[in-house]
Design a protein around this motif. Sequence first.
Motif, PDB file in Angstrom:
ATOM      1  N   LEU A 178       0.816  -1.210   0.000  1.00 29.08           N
ATOM      2  CA  LEU A 178       0.000   0.000   0.000  1.00 29.08           C
ATOM      3  C   LEU A 178       0.853   1.265   0.000  1.00 29.08           C
ATOM      4  O   LEU A 178       0.442   2.294  -0.534  1.00 29.08           O
ATOM      5  CB  LEU A 178      -0.927   0.009   1.224  1.00 29.08           C
ATOM      6  N   LEU A 179       2.056   1.178   0.595  1.00 35.38           N
ATOM      7  CA  LEU A 179       2.910   2.361   0.639  1.00 35.38           C
ATOM      8  C   LEU A 179       3.367   2.776  -0.752  1.00 35.38           C
ATOM      9  O   LEU A 179       3.602   3.959  -1.008  1.00 35.38           O
ATOM     10  CB  LEU A 179       4.122   2.105   1.533  1.00 35.38           C
ATOM     11  N   ALA A 180       3.473   1.795  -1.647  1.00 34.74           N
ATOM     12  CA  ALA A 180       3.904   2.119  -3.008  1.00 34.74           C
ATOM     13  C   ALA A 180       2.917   3.049  -3.692  1.00 34.74           C
ATOM     14  O   ALA A 180       3.301   3.852  -4.548  1.00 34.74           O
ATOM     15  CB  ALA A 180       4.074   0.843  -3.825  1.00 34.74           C
ATOM     16  N   THR A 181       1.640   2.952  -3.301  1.00 38.74           N
ATOM     17  CA  THR A 181       0.650   3.818  -3.930  1.00 38.74           C
ATOM     18  C   THR A 181       0.821   5.274  -3.521  1.00 38.74           C
ATOM     19  O   THR A 181       0.269   6.159  -4.162  1.00 38.74           O
ATOM     20  CB  THR A 181      -0.781   3.364  -3.579  1.00 38.74           C
ATOM     21  N   LEU A 182       1.577   5.521  -2.444  1.00 40.31           N
ATOM     22  CA  LEU A 182       1.796   6.888  -1.981  1.00 40.31           C
ATOM     23  C   LEU A 182       3.170   7.418  -2.358  1.00 40.31           C
ATOM     24  O   LEU A 182       3.496   8.556  -2.022  1.00 40.31           O
ATOM     25  CB  LEU A 182       1.632   6.953  -0.456  1.00 40.31           C
ATOM     26  N   ASP A 183       3.970   6.612  -3.040  1.00 42.06           N
ATOM     27  CA  ASP A 183       5.268   7.082  -3.518  1.00 42.06           C
ATOM     28  C   ASP A 183       5.054   8.202  -4.536  1.00 42.06           C
ATOM     29  O   ASP A 183       4.311   8.040  -5.511  1.00 42.06           O
ATOM     30  CB  ASP A 183       6.033   5.915  -4.154  1.00 42.06           C
ATOM     31  N   ASP A 184       5.707   9.339  -4.318  1.00 44.32           N
ATOM     32  CA  ASP A 184       5.463  10.513  -5.151  1.00 44.32           C
ATOM     33  C   ASP A 184       5.717  10.248  -6.630  1.00 44.32           C
ATOM     34  O   ASP A 184       4.902  10.613  -7.489  1.00 44.32           O
ATOM     35  CB  ASP A 184       6.341  11.678  -4.684  1.00 44.32           C
ATOM     36  N   LEU A 185       6.842   9.606  -6.938  1.00 46.20           N
ATOM     37  CA  LEU A 185       7.194   9.390  -8.343  1.00 46.20           C
ATOM     38  C   LEU A 185       6.235   8.392  -8.995  1.00 46.20           C
ATOM     39  O   LEU A 185       5.792   8.588 -10.134  1.00 46.20           O
ATOM     40  CB  LEU A 185       8.636   8.900  -8.452  1.00 46.20           C
ATOM     41  N   LYS A 186       5.903   7.316  -8.260  1.00 47.20           N
ATOM     42  CA  LYS A 186       4.974   6.331  -8.822  1.00 47.20           C
ATOM     43  C   LYS A 186       3.594   6.924  -9.002  1.00 47.20           C
ATOM     44  O   LYS A 186       2.900   6.638  -9.985  1.00 47.20           O
ATOM     45  CB  LYS A 186       4.914   5.099  -7.910  1.00 47.20           C
ATOM     46  N   ARG A 187       3.213   7.758  -8.067  1.00 50.13           N
ATOM     47  CA  ARG A 187       1.906   8.397  -8.174  1.00 50.13           C
ATOM     48  C   ARG A 187       1.829   9.288  -9.411  1.00 50.13           C
ATOM     49  O   ARG A 187       0.880   9.228 -10.186  1.00 50.13           O
ATOM     50  CB  ARG A 187       1.630   9.216  -6.915  1.00 50.13           C
ATOM     51  N   GLU A 188       2.850  10.122  -9.577  1.00 48.57           N
ATOM     52  CA  GLU A 188       2.847  11.021 -10.732  1.00 48.57           C
ATOM     53  C   GLU A 188       2.899  10.237 -12.032  1.00 48.57           C
ATOM     54  O   GLU A 188       2.265  10.607 -13.023  1.00 48.57           O
ATOM     55  CB  GLU A 188       4.025  12.002 -10.645  1.00 48.57           C
ATOM     56  N   ALA A 189       3.638   9.121 -12.023  1.00 47.36           N
ATOM     57  CA  ALA A 189       3.731   8.303 -13.244  1.00 47.36           C
ATOM     58  C   ALA A 189       2.378   7.699 -13.583  1.00 47.36           C
ATOM     59  O   ALA A 189       1.956   7.690 -14.750  1.00 47.36           O
ATOM     60  CB  ALA A 189       4.779   7.212 -13.070  1.00 47.36           C
ATOM     61  N   LEU A 190       1.675   7.176 -12.568  1.00 41.75           N
ATOM     62  CA  LEU A 190       0.380   6.561 -12.853  1.00 41.75           C
ATOM     63  C   LEU A 190      -0.627   7.605 -13.306  1.00 41.75           C
ATOM     64  O   LEU A 190      -1.363   7.392 -14.280  1.00 41.75           O
ATOM     65  CB  LEU A 190      -0.149   5.827 -11.625  1.00 41.75           C
ATOM     66  N   LEU A 191      -0.677   8.744 -12.630  1.00 42.24           N
ATOM     67  CA  LEU A 191      -1.644   9.772 -13.024  1.00 42.24           C
ATOM     68  C   LEU A 191      -1.343  10.333 -14.408  1.00 42.24           C
ATOM     69  O   LEU A 191      -2.256  10.624 -15.185  1.00 42.24           O
ATOM     70  CB  LEU A 191      -1.676  10.894 -11.984  1.00 42.24           C
ATOM     71  N   SER A 192      -0.064  10.464 -14.736  1.00 39.70           N
ATOM     72  CA  SER A 192       0.302  10.939 -16.081  1.00 39.70           C
ATOM     73  C   SER A 192      -0.168   9.957 -17.141  1.00 39.70           C
ATOM     74  O   SER A 192      -0.715  10.358 -18.182  1.00 39.70           O
ATOM     75  CB  SER A 192       1.813  11.142 -16.186  1.00 39.70           C
ATOM     76  N   ARG A 193       0.060   8.658 -16.879  1.00 45.25           N
ATOM     77  CA  ARG A 193      -0.399   7.677 -17.861  1.00 45.25           C
ATOM     78  C   ARG A 193      -1.913   7.653 -17.927  1.00 45.25           C
ATOM     79  O   ARG A 193      -2.488   7.514 -19.016  1.00 45.25           O
ATOM     80  CB  ARG A 193       0.141   6.282 -17.536  1.00 45.25           C
ATOM     81  N   TRP A 194      -2.586   7.772 -16.779  1.00 46.00           N
ATOM     82  CA  TRP A 194      -4.050   7.762 -16.775  1.00 46.00           C
ATOM     83  C   TRP A 194      -4.587   8.902 -17.640  1.00 46.00           C
ATOM     84  O   TRP A 194      -5.473   8.708 -18.472  1.00 46.00           O
ATOM     85  CB  TRP A 194      -4.566   7.875 -15.343  1.00 46.00           C
ATOM     86  N   ARG A 195      -4.034  10.102 -17.445  1.00 42.91           N
ATOM     87  CA  ARG A 195      -4.489  11.245 -18.248  1.00 42.91           C
ATOM     88  C   ARG A 195      -4.190  11.024 -19.721  1.00 42.91           C
ATOM     89  O   ARG A 195      -5.000  11.365 -20.593  1.00 42.91           O
ATOM     90  CB  ARG A 195      -3.814  12.530 -17.744  1.00 42.91           C
ATOM     91  N   ARG A 196      -3.007  10.464 -20.009  1.00 40.35           N
ATOM     92  CA  ARG A 196      -2.615  10.229 -21.414  1.00 40.35           C
ATOM     93  C   ARG A 196      -3.549   9.229 -22.074  1.00 40.35           C
ATOM     94  O   ARG A 196      -4.020   9.451 -23.200  1.00 40.35           O
ATOM     95  CB  ARG A 196      -1.172   9.732 -21.453  1.00 40.35           C
ATOM     96  N   GLU A 197      -3.851   8.119 -21.392  1.00 43.80           N
ATOM     97  CA  GLU A 197      -4.727   7.109 -21.981  1.00 43.80           C
ATOM     98  C   GLU A 197      -6.166   7.622 -22.097  1.00 43.80           C
ATOM     99  O   GLU A 197      -6.853   7.340 -23.083  1.00 43.80           O
ATOM    100  CB  GLU A 197      -4.703   5.827 -21.138  1.00 43.80           C
ATOM    101  N   PHE A 198      -6.606   8.381 -21.091  1.00 44.80           N
ATOM    102  CA  PHE A 198      -7.982   8.881 -21.090  1.00 44.80           C
ATOM    103  C   PHE A 198      -8.220   9.838 -22.256  1.00 44.80           C
ATOM    104  O   PHE A 198      -9.326   9.912 -22.798  1.00 44.80           O
ATOM    105  CB  PHE A 198      -8.276   9.578 -19.761  1.00 44.80           C
TER     106      PHE A 198
END
Length: 360
Positions: free
Chosen positions: A334-354
Motif C-alpha cells: 500500500l505504501l507504493a501507492t503513496l510514492d510521489d514518483l509512482k503516483r505522478e507516473a500513474l496519473l500521467s499515464r491515466w491522463r494520457r490514456e484517457f
Amino acid sequence: MTALSRHLRRGLLLLMLAGPAALADENLRYPATPGGDAASALVIHGALDLHQVRPLLDAFHRDHPQFALHYRNLTTLALHERFLKAPAEADVLISSAMPWQYRLANDGHAQPLQTPAARRWPAWARWRKELFAVTFEPIVMVVNETVIERFGEVRSHADLLALLERQDESLRGRVVTYDPAISGAGYTYAIEESRLSPRYWELVAALGEAEAALAGTTGEMLEGLIEGRYLVGYNLLGSYARERLADQPQLKIVVPEDYALVTQRLALMPRLAPHPEAARRFLDYLIGETGQGVLARDTMLGAIHPSLEGPGTAAALRRQRGEALRPITLGPGLLATLDDLKREALLSRWRREFTRRQRR
C-alpha cells in the motif's frame, strides 16, 4: 512540500469549492450516563456516513452508556489531514483510504490492541495488532436497464470495454467514474486495477473516448445515475450503491464476474488517543462478534468476523463470487501507492490514456 502533501491540499481545496454539503462537519453525539467524567469520553473520526455508522454507534452506546461518544464524519483526505495536524484529538480513526491508514500505522502513529478478539482476527485483515480491516465492500458497476435492453448484459470489465467500444456514440457523456487525481479511493482503485488487468489501460482509453464524466465520490456518481444524467457508473463503492439504489429498480448493481476489487475500512487507535481505555473498548467491540453482527444485520458494509455467516458477511460474498473477489491487500504494498514518483507516473499515464483517442 511533497507531491503527496500538495495532492492532499488540492483535494481539500476541491472539496471546499464543491460547496457547503461537501464540507459539512457532520456529527453524532451520545451523552454519558449521569456522573461520568472527562475520562469517560470517546471521540471517533470516520470516513463513514452517519446513516451507515449510526446502527453501530447506537448499539455500542447501549452496551457502554458510561461513555460520552462523539462521532465526526469526514472525507478520507480531510480525516488524514486533520489527524496530522492534531494527532491527539481522536481516539479511533476509521477510513476506507487504505494506503493513508497504513502509512499512519507504519509511521508509528497507532497503538496495539491486546485483546482476545485482536489475536483471533484474520491475519489477512490486520497489520500487526495495530490496524484492523473491519468491513468487506466490493467495488461495483451500475448499469441502467435501458442499456441492458438495447445492448445486452454487462457482467464484467470485458463486457464494459466491448460496450464502450461498440456504442461510444450512444453513451457519449453518459458514463461516470472516479477522477483518480482528486479521489483517494479512485486513485487506489486505479493503481490496483493497473496491476490486475492487462486490459485496464484499454478500458481507460475507452472511457475517455466516451467522454466519461469524472467524479470525486460514489455519492456524486449515484446522484447522477438516479437523476438519469448517467447510464453507466464504473467503480462505485458497493455498500453505498446497494443502500441508495434499493428503491431504484431501473439501476442494476453489477459485481464484475472477471474480477471485483474489495476495499476494507481500516480502524486504528492513535498512539496519542486522549481516552485510550474508551478507544480500546470501542475497537474491541468493532472487531468482536457483537459489533460485527450489527454491521452484518443493520448496514451494507459487510462483516468480516469469521464466525458470522449469511447475508451481509464476507463469508457469504465469497461463496457467491469465489475467486473473482480481489480484496486489496493490507500490507507494505500500500505504501507504493503513496510514492510521489509512482503516483505522478500513474496519473500521467491515466491522463494520457484517457485523452488518447480524443486526440485522433
